[in-house]
Structure formats: C-alpha cells, structure tokens
Design a protein around this motif. Structure first.
Motif, mmCIF file in Angstrom:
data_model
loop_
_atom_site.group_PDB
_atom_site.id
_atom_site.type_symbol
_atom_site.label_atom_id
_atom_site.label_comp_id
_atom_site.label_asym_id
_atom_site.label_seq_id
_atom_site.Cartn_x
_atom_site.Cartn_y
_atom_site.Cartn_z
ATOM 1 N N HIS A 1 0.833 -1.210 0.000
ATOM 2 C CA HIS A 1 0.000 0.000 0.000
ATOM 3 C C HIS A 1 0.858 1.247 0.000
ATOM 4 O O HIS A 1 1.946 1.262 0.585
ATOM 5 N N VAL A 2 0.345 2.325 -0.623
ATOM 6 C CA VAL A 2 0.994 3.629 -0.531
ATOM 7 C C VAL A 2 0.439 4.289 0.733
ATOM 8 O O VAL A 2 -0.750 4.579 0.829
ATOM 9 N N MET A 3 1.313 4.509 1.708
ATOM 10 C CA MET A 3 0.822 4.940 3.029
ATOM 11 C C MET A 3 0.733 6.446 3.130
ATOM 12 O O MET A 3 1.406 7.089 3.925
ATOM 13 N N CYS A 4 -0.122 7.030 2.294
ATOM 14 C CA CYS A 4 -0.307 8.479 2.396
ATOM 15 C C CYS A 4 -1.684 8.856 1.896
ATOM 16 O O CYS A 4 -2.216 8.204 0.998
ATOM 17 N N ASN A 5 -2.248 9.900 2.456
ATOM 18 C CA ASN A 5 -3.596 10.325 2.121
ATOM 19 C C ASN A 5 -3.647 11.832 1.837
ATOM 20 O O ASN A 5 -4.694 12.453 1.908
ATOM 21 N N SER A 6 -2.498 12.419 1.512
ATOM 22 C CA SER A 6 -2.489 13.868 1.336
ATOM 23 C C SER A 6 -2.367 14.228 -0.139
ATOM 24 O O SER A 6 -1.472 13.744 -0.830
ATOM 25 N N HIS A 7 -3.239 15.108 -0.622
ATOM 26 C CA HIS A 7 -3.185 15.526 -2.016
ATOM 27 C C HIS A 7 -2.400 16.815 -2.197
ATOM 28 O O HIS A 7 -2.477 17.447 -3.241
ATOM 29 N N ASP A 8 -1.653 17.234 -1.180
ATOM 30 C CA ASP A 8 -0.888 18.462 -1.309
ATOM 31 C C ASP A 8 0.318 18.241 -2.204
ATOM 32 O O ASP A 8 0.813 17.132 -2.374
ATOM 33 N N LYS A 9 0.835 19.330 -2.771
ATOM 34 C CA LYS A 9 1.994 19.248 -3.652
ATOM 35 C C LYS A 9 3.200 18.757 -2.858
ATOM 36 O O LYS A 9 3.311 18.984 -1.665
ATOM 37 N N GLY A 10 4.145 18.124 -3.594
ATOM 38 C CA GLY A 10 5.318 17.512 -2.966
ATOM 39 C C GLY A 10 6.060 18.419 -2.008
ATOM 40 O O GLY A 10 6.387 18.036 -0.879
ATOM 41 N N ALA A 11 6.310 19.663 -2.435
ATOM 42 C CA ALA A 11 7.094 20.566 -1.588
ATOM 43 C C ALA A 11 6.360 20.851 -0.278
ATOM 44 O O ALA A 11 6.967 20.935 0.792
ATOM 45 N N VAL A 12 5.017 20.976 -0.375
ATOM 46 C CA VAL A 12 4.219 21.263 0.820
ATOM 47 C C VAL A 12 4.244 20.057 1.759
ATOM 48 O O VAL A 12 4.405 20.181 2.974
ATOM 49 N N VAL A 13 4.098 18.848 1.182
ATOM 50 C CA VAL A 13 4.091 17.631 1.994
ATOM 51 C C VAL A 13 5.417 17.466 2.710
ATOM 52 O O VAL A 13 5.480 17.121 3.889
ATOM 53 N N ARG A 14 6.491 17.754 1.972
ATOM 54 C CA ARG A 14 7.839 17.593 2.545
ATOM 55 C C ARG A 14 7.991 18.421 3.817
ATOM 56 O O ARG A 14 8.658 18.019 4.773
ATOM 57 N N CYS B 1 5.764 16.427 6.662
ATOM 58 C CA CYS B 1 5.835 14.987 6.927
ATOM 59 C C CYS B 1 7.054 14.367 6.266
ATOM 60 O O CYS B 1 7.325 14.614 5.098
ATOM 61 N N GLN B 2 7.777 13.525 7.037
ATOM 62 C CA GLN B 2 8.982 12.895 6.494
ATOM 63 C C GLN B 2 8.651 11.733 5.567
ATOM 64 O O GLN B 2 9.460 11.366 4.737
ATOM 65 N N VAL B 3 7.473 11.122 5.756
ATOM 66 C CA VAL B 3 7.162 9.916 4.994
ATOM 67 C C VAL B 3 5.924 10.060 4.126
ATOM 68 O O VAL B 3 5.274 9.087 3.793
ATOM 69 N N GLY B 4 5.617 11.270 3.720
ATOM 70 C CA GLY B 4 4.436 11.462 2.888
ATOM 71 C C GLY B 4 4.739 11.281 1.414
ATOM 72 O O GLY B 4 5.879 11.372 0.978
ATOM 73 N N CYS B 5 3.679 11.065 0.624
ATOM 74 C CA CYS B 5 3.855 10.909 -0.806
ATOM 75 C C CYS B 5 4.019 12.277 -1.459
ATOM 76 O O CYS B 5 3.202 13.177 -1.257
ATOM 77 N N ILE B 6 5.079 12.458 -2.256
ATOM 78 C CA ILE B 6 5.301 13.769 -2.862
ATOM 79 C C ILE B 6 4.876 13.801 -4.319
ATOM 80 O O ILE B 6 5.092 14.775 -5.008
ATOM 81 N N GLY B 7 4.283 12.710 -4.794
ATOM 82 C CA GLY B 7 3.779 12.703 -6.162
ATOM 83 C C GLY B 7 4.884 12.755 -7.201
ATOM 84 O O GLY B 7 4.742 13.385 -8.243
ATOM 85 N N CYS B 8 5.997 12.084 -6.942
ATOM 86 C CA CYS B 8 7.133 12.157 -7.860
ATOM 87 C C CYS B 8 7.019 11.200 -9.046
ATOM 88 O O CYS B 8 7.808 11.273 -9.971
ATOM 89 N N PHE C 1 -1.245 14.575 -7.109
ATOM 90 C CA PHE C 1 -0.050 14.508 -6.270
ATOM 91 C C PHE C 1 -0.064 13.374 -5.250
ATOM 92 O O PHE C 1 0.683 13.394 -4.278
ATOM 93 N N LEU C 2 -0.924 12.380 -5.465
ATOM 94 C CA LEU C 2 -0.925 11.258 -4.533
ATOM 95 C C LEU C 2 -0.958 9.957 -5.327
ATOM 96 O O LEU C 2 -1.778 9.780 -6.220
ATOM 97 N N ALA C 3 -0.045 9.058 -4.986
ATOM 98 C CA ALA C 3 -0.015 7.760 -5.657
ATOM 99 C C ALA C 3 -0.888 6.767 -4.917
ATOM 100 O O ALA C 3 -0.993 6.824 -3.682
ATOM 101 N N THR C 4 -1.563 5.880 -5.675
ATOM 102 C CA THR C 4 -2.286 4.781 -5.034
ATOM 103 C C THR C 4 -2.009 3.508 -5.817
ATOM 104 O O THR C 4 -1.747 3.552 -7.022
#
Lengths: 440, 193, 268
Positions: C181-194, C197-204, C220-223
């Motif tokens: 599973h991709v353990m993130c639920n945030s649709h914020d842009k990568g820079a904002v997530v960074r 949160c250290q382990v959030g999805c940055i949509g790279c 900006f969120l992988a599933t």
C-alpha cells in the motif's frame, strides 16, 4: 440594596484592572488590511470589487447574500491587491479582500448627515443593514434581522447589554464612559424602531463610573439604568433577560418569544453612525490585554487589521504566548498564530503565558455537581457530556444539550478538569447531524 | 380492609418478590437495562401473575382438592402459567412489535419464572381467600415492577460511570442489586411477619 | 385440554406471519449486529434476504462459509465476496509528521478535527486519538506509542465501522490479497508535503515509472491499483520518502502486529 441577578453562574477573577482605566487609543494603519467576507452569522458576502481596483473608506466590497447576511466594507481607502483565501479567526482559510492602504484614509464621498426624525422605521433598518451592523458583543448576528421581528411577536422591553461580564475585556466599559452620546443616541434610535414600553441598560456593578455617568445623562430620558450583580455570564442574552425582566426564554426559543430584544451598547453606537452619519461598520474598540503583552490597551481598530499589528502597537510580547485568544477567556476563539485579522465581533485580544494555561490532566467525574450548580441554563452538564462522549445521541438531545449557551462555567468549576463544553459541543454536532440526516 | 392493605404493603415492600424473596432474578437482570423495557416487562408480568392467581385458585379449590389430586399441583400450575404466557406473547407481538423485540427471549421465560409459580404456590400455602389472593398477586406484581424499574434506573446511570474493567457488565449489576436489596431491608419491621 | 384448545384458537387469531427461512437465516448469521451488510442488524438482514432485497454475500464477518449456508437456506446460487481488510493509509506519527498546535481536549478524532481542522499539519493524515480503535468490535486496531492507528489484517473482518468514524477518511478498504500500500492520504503538492511529513507521498511518479500497471498518481498522490498489483513490491525500494509498505514484510513502525507471511509474494 440587593442587585438583580440570575440563577447559577461563577465568579472568575475579573482581571479588568489592566485596561479599565485606559482611554481608547486609535490604532495606526498597518501595511495591509485583510477583510474577510465572512464575519457574521449567516451567509458570507460575495466580493463585488476586483483586484487592482481603488476603493474608498467605507465602500462596499462584499455584497450581502440573502436576508440573514450583511455587506462588508473597506476599512480604509486603498487598492485591492488580492481576493483570496486567507487565515481566518475561525481556524481555516476563508475568502477575504486584501487592501493596501494609500494613507489618505478618505471616506467614500456619498456619506451625509441624516436627521433621524425624518426617517421611517423601515428606513432606519435598511440603513443599519447597508452599514453591515452586526452584534458587537461577539456573536455578530446581523442587527437588521434582529430589528425585524415578526409582527406576532411585539417587543415590549428593549434591553441594552453594558454588562461585559467576560474577564479581561473593557471595550464596552470605555465606550460607555467616553462615547456615551453615541451610545444613547443609538438607544433612542432603536427604541424608535422597536416601540418598546420599557428601555433598560444593564451594567454590572463593577463599573460604578459608567453607571453614575449614564444615570446622570438619562435623568430625563425614559431609559432605566439597571446595575446588576457581578457574576459570569450576566452578559449572556438569556441571563440578562432573566435578571432585568424576571422572564425565562423558553427552551429552543428566542428573546422575542418573551417580548424582549437585546443589543450590545457598542452595537447601539454603531447604529448611530450608520443611521445619522451613513458610516458603515469598519472599526471597533478591541481590548488588547493579558500578562503576555507589554502595554495592554483599549485600541480603536479597523476591521481587517492583522493581530500581529495590534501586538506591535501594544509594545510587543513580554514572552512567547502560551495561548492567543480573540475574545474573552471564557468564550473567545483560540488562534493558531497572529496572521489572522480583526473581525467585527472581536471584542478583545487576550495573550496568556504558558504558566497561565497550565492544565491538570483529566480525572473521573466524582458527581460533585459543581457544574450543575454553576450552569446558568439549569442543565446537567456532567450527564450531557457523559452521553455525548459515548455517542448516545438520543439521550444527549433529551437532556437538552441544544439549550447549552457554551458559556464555559461548567468547565471552569470542574475539579476533575473534564472538558465539559467541548463534550457538549461534540454532542450538539451529533444531534444536528442526525437531524440533517433525517431530513435527507 | 386493613388486612388487605397489610398484604399489599408486605408484598410490595417488606417481602418484595425480587429483593427479599430472591425470586425472578432472571428477568430482573436481563430486562433491566432501560427503564421503558423494564416497565413493559413489569406490566406483562403483572398481567400474567394476576390472571395466573385467579385461574390457579379456581383450579386448586374446584378441581384439585375435590378430586383429591393435590399432588398434581405443580404440573397443573405450570401448565396454566405457560398457556397464559403464550397468550401474552402473542398479544404483545401483534400490538407492540417494538416491545416484543426488546423483551426478546425474556418474554417466554416468564413461564419458568419462579416468581409466578412461587406466587401461585404461596397463595395456596397461606390459605388466602380469593380476594386476598388477588391482592397478594397485584402486590407481588407491583413489587416486581418496582424492583425492575428502580434497578433499570440505576443501571442507566451506571452506563455513564467509569467502572473498573473487571467489574463491568453483570458484575457491577449484581453488586448494585445486592445494595438495592439491602436498602429494601429497611422496610423490615413495617409489617409483622 | 381446555388450555390447549384455547391456545390453539388464540394462536390462529393472533398469528403474525413469519417466514421460516428468516428464522433459519437468523440462526446462521453471526449475530454481532455490526451493520456492514447495510441493514439494521442481523434481524434486518434476514428480513431483507427472504424478501429478496439482499444478496447472501453481504456479510463480511460471516465469510465464505456463511454465504454457502445462506444460499442453501434461500435456495439460490451465490458467490462469496472477496475478503477485504481495512488499512490506515498513513505512517505520519507524531515523530514523523508535524503538529500545527497542541491539542488539549477530548481524546476523540472527530472532536479534534472540529478544532481548526485538527492538530495535524497534514490535512489527510491520521490524528491518532483512537476513535477507530473504540469503534472496532473485533479489537483489530491499535494505536502506536507515537499516535498512529494500525489495523491488523488478520483480525479485520471488513465490517467498515472504522471507516464510518474516521474524520480524515484515511482508512480504506483493500482486498485482503493485496499487501502493498501507498501509506499516504495527502493531495498536497510535494514541496508542501515535505514540510510537514517525512514519509508522505510527494507525487514524484517514480513508483508509476517503475511498475506502470500497479500504480496511478492523481492530484499529487499515488495509489496502488489493486487489480494489477502483482509486481507492486518492486517500487518499494525506489520510493524516495519510503512511503510504500508491504504489510507481509512488516507493519508500520511502532506497531505490535506481526505479519503472517502468505506465500503470495516471492520478493526477498
């Protein structure tokens, strides 16, 4: 002589000595004003200006949407630099009009003096609506809506709230002392609209100077100055009605159900400006106080001034605050930072240090019933909170959670530090959600 | 008249069927979670108890004794009570399905409820006349309802308390029942015997 | 004798029609009244079954065995629903994710969410005040010492009570067979997530580039695309924020649950 009062209530230390003797000071303009489009109860206004447009002081920048809504105005002349979401005192980011003051501070040209005697009651109400006057005690309910009760509910008693029972706040007190003419003129205007048989201004006995001054000024007028016992929350609408008239507003009802209307004294002053001078509500007196601010003051601030600016004008912080509260310590809104603006209902900015907010951990309820004794609405806070926390919605509603005025008296007295008001709010939200789901 | 009053008071308070005689504990613990259900159960039991007394009284004095078959007392009484309960069950299911659902399994259990059988037998043992028997039955039923409703109220309050984990549920309920029983012992001495 | 006749008459007069199949169904249903089938309790589901308003495969706690039994009672054919398990798609506990403010109130996620949108800087992350744990009738959820909710794949029966109570919608129903599973639920842009949160999805998109069929990136969120996730584990090492987790290898940090290794994944 025994002073009139209501059942229940608490006696927190009033902490008004910081600012009660300080005259109102004008706050200089900041570099940027952020005027939120939603500052009141009711539908938010809709922006009616564009980015780049020049606006005059008092010009309408947001139009009202629907009956229970008011327009929003520019607090000074300047250029609209943005219309976007900005941090709002309610905790989220909401649409706001950002204005860069041009320093001129010039009023919109079409303001003129009107003789109130020449206006009909409806015209007065319309002027009040156009000026965006809302309840200045903190609730920010549109005044013109209150002034239009249905004909089957006539208002026999008109009450004015000069109580200011929240600790620390002194803005209404200073208004009554320094601008009593504006206040009394507003009282007369509102009396004209309502046509009530009895007009009373309720003032807590801890403001003897205001009581004496107003008594003198109302010596020949049909206005009663009523000193009230010092107790929180005497300034809450239903408690004021109970003390002044002895009547109880029915559960789920409004003051008009017992033939009463209540307005804050600062609202009365705003009504004077609106009707006689055509000036919209763009400024108010805000008490900046608390142990964490260097120079506590009663500031006359413009709507939209950032809190950081107010802090600067008051000499800055003594230390990093533990809590920033917009309003009073009992019912004010805690803020996440200083980048939110002052809105129409902001009667105070309270800065508390870390040591002032030290809280003991929550313990079990020992059924001491202090909360029951303190509750000004005759509810059972401990029972409602217990049901609310267990998500038993039917029982929460049965025990009249919806009648709670969220005054905070119960949380204040609880020896076990149980978050009673928060639990009751949680219960109220569940009851409302259930009602909404039932309608779907 | 005074005797009837004494019988009534004795049955309701002094020798309460549940709290003093310890009969009918099953529905006492099982149905007392909510006051409304407790009331409903109480009324069902009142009906069964009163009618059961009437019928068993007649059966005892007009069938069993004349024919000399007193030894069939237990069987005959249980039969009568069972039929009555069946009747009540059917009526409730038709008239108030909600109550039927909430009483659940405890409704047919009134049949084996020792309180009802105990009432019938006690009536005979005490040699009550027909009228005395009825008053005794009404008193017993009212006492049963009272105990149930009181206990339900207490249990509703217990719901809100932070009971230690090992006591939660039946354990604290039984402790409370014991305390309620102790309280009712305060009535002892109100009536002789 | 008299009684019997009287009862017989009464039974007829006061009869309430009850379908015998309904009673049979009530007997085989688990009786937990969790509502996952969408009906009010097991009684409600039985009624719906016999009136043809429901399929026999709607009860997750009952499993495939129950479906067969119900099908037999109703006299229909039925196929079991694939087993599903709930997953908290977040690894941002209090050490890895930032807080916006100190929350000193009711220990309840919904109450905390109501205060300015919740104490977590991340708008989609797990608040960790255990509302889901309290809602779970099967004790399948634990809260780690650092305030993160974790659900046991084995104990979860798929009743969905945790989903209903979570204010952040961070719990998702996933097929039991899928363990990546991709353990993130945030649709914020990568820079904002960074920032928060250290382990959030940055949509790279790196996971999508590694195994295109198994991952999709939206807003900006992988599933994980669970229908085609056979090779999904290959992207775990490539993820720059270590946001993807294979629950067959290990549960999130701080959790006491241990994976029961299925033989499905042949990754080392």
């Amino acid at each position: 002589m025994k002073l009139r009062t209501f059942k229940g209530g608490i006696h927190p230390p009033d902490n008004k000595h910081w600012t009660s003797h300080k005259a109102i000071e004008d706050c200089p303009l900041p570099d940027e004003l952020v005027v939120p489009l939603s500052q009141h109860i009711g539908a938010p206004s809709v922006a009616c200006v564009e980015v780049g447009q020049h606006v005059a002081k008092g010009q309408e920048i947001g139009s009202a949407k629907g009956f229970v809504s008011v327009p929003v105005h520019a607090s000074t002349s300047g250029e609209v630099v943005a219309i976007e979401n900005r941090p709002h005192p309610f905790g989220t980011s909401l649409p706001a009009v950002v204005i860069k003051p041009d320093g001129e501070d010039s009023w919109s040209s079409n303001l003129q003096f009107t003789d109130p005697g020449s206006l009909t009651s409806d015209e007065v109400i319309e002027k009040v609506r156009q000026a965006g006057v809302v309840g200045m005690g903190g609730a920010a309910f549109p005044a013109h809506v209150k002034m239009s009760p249905p004909p089957e509910k006539p208002i026999r008693t008109l009450l004015f709230n000069g109580v200011e029972c929240e600790p620390y706040l002194t803005s209404d007190h200073r208004m009554m002392l320094e601008e009593s003419e504006r206040v009394l003129q507003g009282v007369a205007l509102l009396q004209y609209v309502y046509g009530a048989e009895r007009v009373v201004i309720g003032i807590e006995a801890n403001k003897p100077d205001a009581i004496a001054l107003l008594k003198k000024q109302c010596a020949d007028a049909p206005v009663e100055i009523l000193p009230l016992a010092v107790k929180y929350p005497q300034g809450a609408e239903k408690q004021l009605i109970a003390a002044a008239t002895g009547r109880e507003v029915p559960s789920g009802g409004l003051p008009m159900d017992v033939g009463v209307a209540v307005h804050n004294v600062s609202t009365a002053a705003a009504v004077t400006d609106a009707v006689m001078l055509g000036r919209p509500l763009i400024e108010r007196v805000c008490t900046v106080t608390g142990p964490a601010i260097r120079e506590p003051k009663n500031l006359r601030v413009r709507i939209g001034m950032p809190l950081s600016h107010l802090v600067e004008v008051c000499g800055g912080l003594v230390e990093e605050p533990g809590k920033i509260i917009l309003g009073g310590p009992m019912m004010g809104f805690t803020q996440l930072g200083f980048d939110v603006p002052v809105i129409r209902g902001s009667s105070g900015l309270l800065l508390l240090r870390e040591e002032d907010i030290a809280k003991s951990p929550e313990g079990p309820c020992i059924r001491c019933a202090r909360c029951v004794q303190a509750c000004p609405m005759n509810l059972l806070p401990t029972t409602i909170a217990a049901y609310a926390r267990r998500d038993l919605v039917v029982e929460t509603e049965e025990y009249c959670a919806m009648d709670c005025i969220e005054c905070g008296s119960c949380s204040y007295v609880c020896p076990a530090s149980i978050p009673l008001v928060q639990s009751i709010r949680h219960g109220k939200a569940a009851v409302l959600a259930k009602k909404r789901n039932a309608l779907l | 008249m005074a005797d009837l009053l004494v019988i009534l008071v004795s049955a309701i308070f002094v020798n309460n069927f549940v709290l003093a005689r310890f009969l009918g504990i099953c529905p006492f613990l099982g149905v007392s979670k909510k006051v409304e259900t407790a009331l409903g159960m109480g009324m069902a039991v009142t009906f069964v108890m009163t009618v059961a007394t009437v019928v068993t009284w007649f059966v005892q004095y007009f069938i069993l004794i004349p024919f000399g078959i007193e030894y069939l007392q237990t069987i005959a009484f249980i039969l009568i009570i069972a039929s009555l309960v069946q009747l009540v069950e059917m009526v409730i299911q038709k008239v108030s399905p909600v109550l039927y659902q909430s009483l659940g399994i405890f409704l047919p259990l009134i049949t084996t409820n020792c309180a009802v059988l105990g009432l019938a037998v006690l009536n005979i043992q005490k040699d009550y006349t027909f009228l005395e028997g009825i008053i005794f039955a009404i008193g017993a039923a009212l006492g049963f309802t009272l105990a149930l409703v009181l206990f339900a109220g207490l249990r509703e309050r217990l719901e809100l308390c932070a009971v230690p984990k090992s006591f939660r549920g039946t354990a604290i309920a039984l402790v409370t029942a014991g305390l309620l029983s102790l309280a009712f012992m305060g009535f002892a001495g109100l009536v002789k015997g | 004798m008299v009684a019997a006749i009287a009862l017989g008459i009464a039974a007829k007069k006061f009869a309430v029609e009850v379908d015998p199949r309904e009673l049979a169904a009530m007997e085989v249903l688990p009786g937990i009244n969790c509502g996952a089938c969408g009906f009010p309790g097991c009684a409600g589901y039985s009624k719906a079954l016999v009136t043809g308003k429901a399929e026999p495969n709607l009860c997750p706690p009952g499993g495939a065995e129950l479906v067969t039994k119900l099908a037999r009672i109703l006299g229909v054919e039925a196929t079991a629903m694939a087993r599903q398990t709930a997953v908290v798609l977040c690894q941002g506990d209090n050490r890895k994710a930032q807080l916006r403010f100190r929350y000193l109130g009711l220990e309840d996620c919904n109450a905390a969410q109501r205060i300015a949108g919740g104490p977590k800087a991340c708008p989609g992350g797990c608040i960790g005040l255990a509302s889901c744990q309290r809602a779970c009738p099967f004790d399948a959820i634990e809260i780690t010492a650092d305030g993160l909710a974790v659900i046991s794949r084995e104990k979860c029966t798929g009743c969905r009570k945790c989903l209903a109570v979570c204010p952040r919608d961070v719990i998702r129903m996933t097929p039991y067979e899928s363990s990546v599973h991709v353990m993130c639920n945030s649709h914020d842009k990568g820079a904002v997530v960074r920032k928060y949160c250290q382990v959030g999805c940055i949509g790279c998109h790196i996971c999508h580039k590694t195994v295109p069929d198994a991952y999709k990136v939206e807003d900006f969120l992988a599933t994980v695309v669970y229908e085609q996730d056979a090779q999904a584990f290959e992207a775990i090492a490539k993820c720059p924020t270590k946001c993807i987790r294979d629950f067959n290898e290990a549960y999130p940090e701080g959790s006491t649950f241990l994976p029961i290794n299925n033989d499905k994944s042949d990754a080392a």
